[in-house]
Each structure stands twice: as C-alpha cells, then as structure tokens.
Design a protein around this motif. Structure first.
Motif, PDB file in Angstrom:
ATOM      1  N   ALA A 225      17.389 -36.350 -29.204  1.00 17.64           N
ATOM      2  CA  ALA A 225      18.109 -34.819 -28.844  1.00 17.64           C
ATOM      3  C   ALA A 225      18.259 -35.847 -27.471  1.00 17.64           C
ATOM      4  O   ALA A 225      19.321 -34.597 -27.467  1.00 17.64           O
ATOM      5  N   TYR A 226      18.356 -36.396 -26.690  1.00 18.81           N
ATOM      6  CA  TYR A 226      19.247 -36.199 -25.141  1.00 18.81           C
ATOM      7  C   TYR A 226      20.833 -36.705 -25.987  1.00 18.81           C
ATOM      8  O   TYR A 226      21.720 -35.947 -24.863  1.00 18.81           O
ATOM      9  N   GLU A 227      21.470 -37.274 -27.524  1.00 19.99           N
ATOM     10  CA  GLU A 227      22.977 -37.671 -27.405  1.00 19.99           C
ATOM     11  C   GLU A 227      23.131 -36.366 -27.766  1.00 19.99           C
ATOM     12  O   GLU A 227      24.787 -36.222 -27.580  1.00 19.99           O
ATOM     13  N   CYS A 228      21.731 -35.225 -28.795  1.00 19.93           N
ATOM     14  CA  CYS A 228      22.893 -34.117 -29.088  1.00 19.93           C
ATOM     15  C   CYS A 228      23.358 -33.603 -28.132  1.00 19.93           C
ATOM     16  O   CYS A 228      24.264 -32.331 -28.170  1.00 19.93           O
ATOM     17  N   VAL A 229      23.201 -33.257 -26.651  1.00 24.37           N
ATOM     18  CA  VAL A 229      23.213 -32.362 -25.882  1.00 24.37           C
ATOM     19  C   VAL A 229      24.184 -32.541 -24.746  1.00 24.37           C
ATOM     20  O   VAL A 229      24.978 -32.084 -23.465  1.00 24.37           O
ATOM     21  N   GLU A 230      24.217 -34.040 -24.488  1.00 25.53           N
ATOM     22  CA  GLU A 230      24.481 -34.737 -23.173  1.00 25.53           C
ATOM     23  C   GLU A 230      26.223 -34.572 -22.639  1.00 25.53           C
ATOM     24  O   GLU A 230      26.694 -33.981 -21.975  1.00 25.53           O
ATOM     25  N   SER A 231      27.060 -34.012 -23.461  1.00 28.51           N
ATOM     26  CA  SER A 231      28.258 -33.624 -23.625  1.00 28.51           C
ATOM     27  C   SER A 231      28.513 -32.823 -23.526  1.00 28.51           C
ATOM     28  O   SER A 231      29.554 -31.792 -23.218  1.00 28.51           O
ATOM     29  N   VAL A 232      27.801 -31.548 -23.391  1.00 24.91           N
ATOM     30  CA  VAL A 232      28.143 -30.407 -23.218  1.00 24.91           C
ATOM     31  C   VAL A 232      27.099 -30.336 -22.017  1.00 24.91           C
ATOM     32  O   VAL A 232      27.628 -28.828 -21.011  1.00 24.91           O
ATOM     33  N   LEU A 233      26.906 -31.176 -21.454  1.00 26.99           N
ATOM     34  CA  LEU A 233      26.199 -31.071 -19.687  1.00 26.99           C
ATOM     35  C   LEU A 233      27.432 -30.453 -18.467  1.00 26.99           C
ATOM     36  O   LEU A 233      28.470 -31.418 -19.053  1.00 26.99           O
ATOM     37  N   GLY A 234      26.820 -29.935 -17.571  1.00 25.75           N
ATOM     38  CA  GLY A 234      27.616 -29.602 -16.478  1.00 25.75           C
ATOM     39  C   GLY A 234      28.071 -31.195 -15.731  1.00 25.75           C
ATOM     40  O   GLY A 234      26.707 -31.918 -16.318  1.00 25.75           O
ATOM     41  N   SER A 235      29.078 -31.707 -14.629  1.00 25.35           N
ATOM     42  CA  SER A 235      28.743 -32.613 -13.987  1.00 25.35           C
ATOM     43  C   SER A 235      27.434 -32.808 -13.442  1.00 25.35           C
ATOM     44  O   SER A 235      27.300 -31.277 -12.325  1.00 25.35           O
ATOM     45  N   GLY A 236      27.000 -34.390 -13.224  1.00 24.68           N
ATOM     46  CA  GLY A 236      25.971 -33.704 -12.241  1.00 24.68           C
ATOM     47  C   GLY A 236      24.211 -33.107 -13.141  1.00 24.68           C
ATOM     48  O   GLY A 236      23.339 -33.903 -11.990  1.00 24.68           O
ATOM     49  N   GLN A 237      24.620 -33.750 -13.879  1.00 28.92           N
ATOM     50  CA  GLN A 237      23.200 -33.086 -14.896  1.00 28.92           C
ATOM     51  C   GLN A 237      23.197 -33.973 -15.991  1.00 28.92           C
ATOM     52  O   GLN A 237      23.438 -34.003 -16.269  1.00 28.92           O
ATOM     53  N   THR A 238      21.781 -34.093 -16.958  1.00 27.56           N
ATOM     54  CA  THR A 238      21.879 -34.155 -17.124  1.00 27.56           C
ATOM     55  C   THR A 238      20.005 -33.983 -17.859  1.00 27.56           C
ATOM     56  O   THR A 238      19.547 -32.858 -17.556  1.00 27.56           O
ATOM     57  N   THR A 239      19.424 -34.335 -18.816  1.00 23.97           N
ATOM     58  CA  THR A 239      17.928 -33.697 -19.300  1.00 23.97           C
ATOM     59  C   THR A 239      17.186 -34.861 -18.994  1.00 23.97           C
ATOM     60  O   THR A 239      17.742 -36.441 -19.117  1.00 23.97           O
TER      61      THR A 239
ATOM     62  N   ARG B 282      13.663 -31.324 -23.919  1.00 22.53           N
ATOM     63  CA  ARG B 282      14.125 -31.657 -22.781  1.00 22.53           C
ATOM     64  C   ARG B 282      14.918 -30.526 -21.675  1.00 22.53           C
ATOM     65  O   ARG B 282      14.909 -29.528 -22.610  1.00 22.53           O
ATOM     66  N   THR B 283      14.636 -31.124 -20.402  1.00 27.72           N
ATOM     67  CA  THR B 283      14.910 -30.067 -19.675  1.00 27.72           C
ATOM     68  C   THR B 283      15.627 -30.335 -18.772  1.00 27.72           C
ATOM     69  O   THR B 283      16.444 -31.529 -18.320  1.00 27.72           O
ATOM     70  N   ILE B 284      16.739 -29.527 -19.048  1.00 29.08           N
ATOM     71  CA  ILE B 284      19.010 -30.044 -18.037  1.00 29.08           C
ATOM     72  C   ILE B 284      17.995 -29.916 -16.309  1.00 29.08           C
ATOM     73  O   ILE B 284      16.959 -28.804 -16.106  1.00 29.08           O
ATOM     74  N   ILE B 285      18.729 -30.754 -15.768  1.00 32.20           N
ATOM     75  CA  ILE B 285      18.428 -31.240 -14.255  1.00 32.20           C
ATOM     76  C   ILE B 285      19.579 -31.671 -13.375  1.00 32.20           C
ATOM     77  O   ILE B 285      20.309 -31.866 -14.168  1.00 32.20           O
ATOM     78  N   THR B 286      19.683 -31.590 -12.106  1.00 29.93           N
ATOM     79  CA  THR B 286      19.948 -31.968 -11.723  1.00 29.93           C
ATOM     80  C   THR B 286      20.279 -32.789 -11.213  1.00 29.93           C
ATOM     81  O   THR B 286      18.900 -32.969 -10.514  1.00 29.93           O
ATOM     82  N   VAL B 287      20.827 -33.970 -11.209  1.00 31.71           N
ATOM     83  CA  VAL B 287      20.761 -35.265 -11.217  1.00 31.71           C
ATOM     84  C   VAL B 287      20.129 -35.638  -9.957  1.00 31.71           C
ATOM     85  O   VAL B 287      19.528 -36.130  -9.331  1.00 31.71           O
ATOM     86  N   ASP B 288      20.701 -35.055  -9.316  1.00 32.32           N
ATOM     87  CA  ASP B 288      20.722 -35.694  -7.617  1.00 32.32           C
ATOM     88  C   ASP B 288      19.197 -35.236  -7.059  1.00 32.32           C
ATOM     89  O   ASP B 288      18.441 -35.727  -5.895  1.00 32.32           O
ATOM     90  N   ARG B 289      18.974 -33.770  -7.041  1.00 33.95           N
ATOM     91  CA  ARG B 289      18.013 -33.084  -6.825  1.00 33.95           C
ATOM     92  C   ARG B 289      16.576 -33.955  -7.556  1.00 33.95           C
ATOM     93  O   ARG B 289      15.419 -33.997  -6.647  1.00 33.95           O
ATOM     94  N   PHE B 290      17.091 -34.477  -8.662  1.00 31.53           N
ATOM     95  CA  PHE B 290      15.617 -34.783  -9.256  1.00 31.53           C
ATOM     96  C   PHE B 290      15.366 -36.263  -9.185  1.00 31.53           C
ATOM     97  O   PHE B 290      14.219 -36.695  -8.633  1.00 31.53           O
ATOM     98  N   MET B 291      16.336 -37.066  -8.703  1.00 28.38           N
ATOM     99  CA  MET B 291      16.342 -37.911  -8.058  1.00 28.38           C
ATOM    100  C   MET B 291      16.131 -38.289  -6.600  1.00 28.38           C
ATOM    101  O   MET B 291      13.903 -38.712  -5.963  1.00 28.38           O
ATOM    102  N   GLU B 292      16.502 -37.113  -6.166  1.00 34.07           N
ATOM    103  CA  GLU B 292      15.716 -37.002  -4.424  1.00 34.07           C
ATOM    104  C   GLU B 292      13.971 -36.764  -4.593  1.00 34.07           C
ATOM    105  O   GLU B 292      13.535 -37.086  -4.251  1.00 34.07           O
ATOM    106  N   LYS B 293      13.693 -36.159  -4.767  1.00 37.06           N
ATOM    107  CA  LYS B 293      12.582 -35.597  -5.662  1.00 37.06           C
ATOM    108  C   LYS B 293      11.366 -37.051  -6.150  1.00 37.06           C
ATOM    109  O   LYS B 293      10.292 -36.944  -5.287  1.00 37.06           O
ATOM    110  N   ALA B 294      11.954 -37.759  -6.795  1.00 37.01           N
ATOM    111  CA  ALA B 294      11.397 -38.851  -7.464  1.00 37.01           C
ATOM    112  C   ALA B 294      10.650 -39.511  -5.915  1.00 37.01           C
ATOM    113  O   ALA B 294      10.043 -40.450  -6.328  1.00 37.01           O
ATOM    114  N   GLN B 295      11.742 -39.743  -5.116  1.00 37.23           N
ATOM    115  CA  GLN B 295      12.043 -40.715  -3.891  1.00 37.23           C
ATOM    116  C   GLN B 295      10.976 -39.984  -2.965  1.00 37.23           C
ATOM    117  O   GLN B 295      10.457 -40.729  -2.468  1.00 37.23           O
TER     118      GLN B 295
END
Length: 138
Positions: free
Chosen positions: A51-65, A118-131
């Motif tokens: 599922a991750y690989e199915c959508v990863e290539s179409v996401l914007g810069s700095g995004q993942t699921t 799977r939910t699309i997230i912004t990596v920096d924001r997600f990691m800030e919340k995790a930290q």
C-alpha cells in the motif's frame, strides 16, 4: 500543505510486492507463535508495504503516508520456502485517508485478506509531534 488524496490518487490502482518465507519472517522468529511458518505480523507488514509503495511516488515533496488502520484475516499457513505476494488495491479516498483492499497469497492460493488505511502526512510536522510526545514521557 498536505495534498487531498482524492486529488492525486486513482481509484483501483494496484501494487504488489513479494518475499520468500525464511527463518527471519516466521512466527517463531518474530515471537508471534512457535511455528516455522510465515508470521501474521510479517504478512501484515508486507501488505502495508504494498500500500505504501502504491502511492508514495505521487505524493508531494516532504510528504509520505503512515498506516492508520489494519483489519486483516490470516487464512492459511505458508511453510519455509513459500513465495508470498501481497497486493494493495485503492478502494476509496477520503480527505487525506487512502483506503485499500489488501490480500496475500502463496503458490497454493490466498493466505490473507482484509483492509488497510494510510493517511497522508507532512514528514516534518509529523516528526515534530512525535518528538514533542517523547518529551512528555520524561
């Protein structure tokens, strides 16, 4: 800004990934049981990878699921040496959430089936919340 999944992801898109059952992905190895057969957690991880690989290539810069829901049935045991293929198919999108039907099979047929979100997230924001959450533990 996080993209709306419905704007970038095609309903019905599929992706498959495969592994071979070996000593590292058995129930014994991952401590989910005591048999040398393909482990349920390994099967779920392979489904999530599809599922991750199915959508990863179409996401914007700095995004993942990130995985946000799994509902999986493990239907049959696969012994060492079995070739496992997991397939994720996009069923629907809802805002940032991408809903998949997932399945896994070996040479003898289907071994697992279910659904995954799977939910699309912004990596920096997600990691800030995790930290920030980690800091609350101390």
């Amino acid at each position: 800004m996080t993209k709306n999944a419905g704007d970038i992801i095609a309903h019905g898109k599929k992706h498959s990934v495969s592994v071979t059952v070996d000593a590292a992905n058995t129930a014994t190895a991952v401590h989910s049981g005591g048999l040398d057969v393909y482990a349920t957690p390994a099967m779920i991880a392979l489904m999530e990878r599809a599922a991750y690989e199915c959508v990863e290539s179409v996401l914007g810069s700095g995004q993942t699921t990130v995985g946000s829901m799994v509902n999986i049935r493990h239907l049959a045991a696969s012994p060492l040496g079995s070739h496992i293929t997991a397939t994720a198919t996009i069923e629907s999108v809802d805002g940032r959430n991408i809903h998949f039907t997932v399945s896994a099979s070996d040479g003898a047929g289907e071994i697992g089936a279910g659904s995954h979100t799977r939910t699309i997230i912004t990596v920096d924001r997600f990691m800030e919340k995790a930290q920030a959450r980690a800091q609350q533990e101390h």
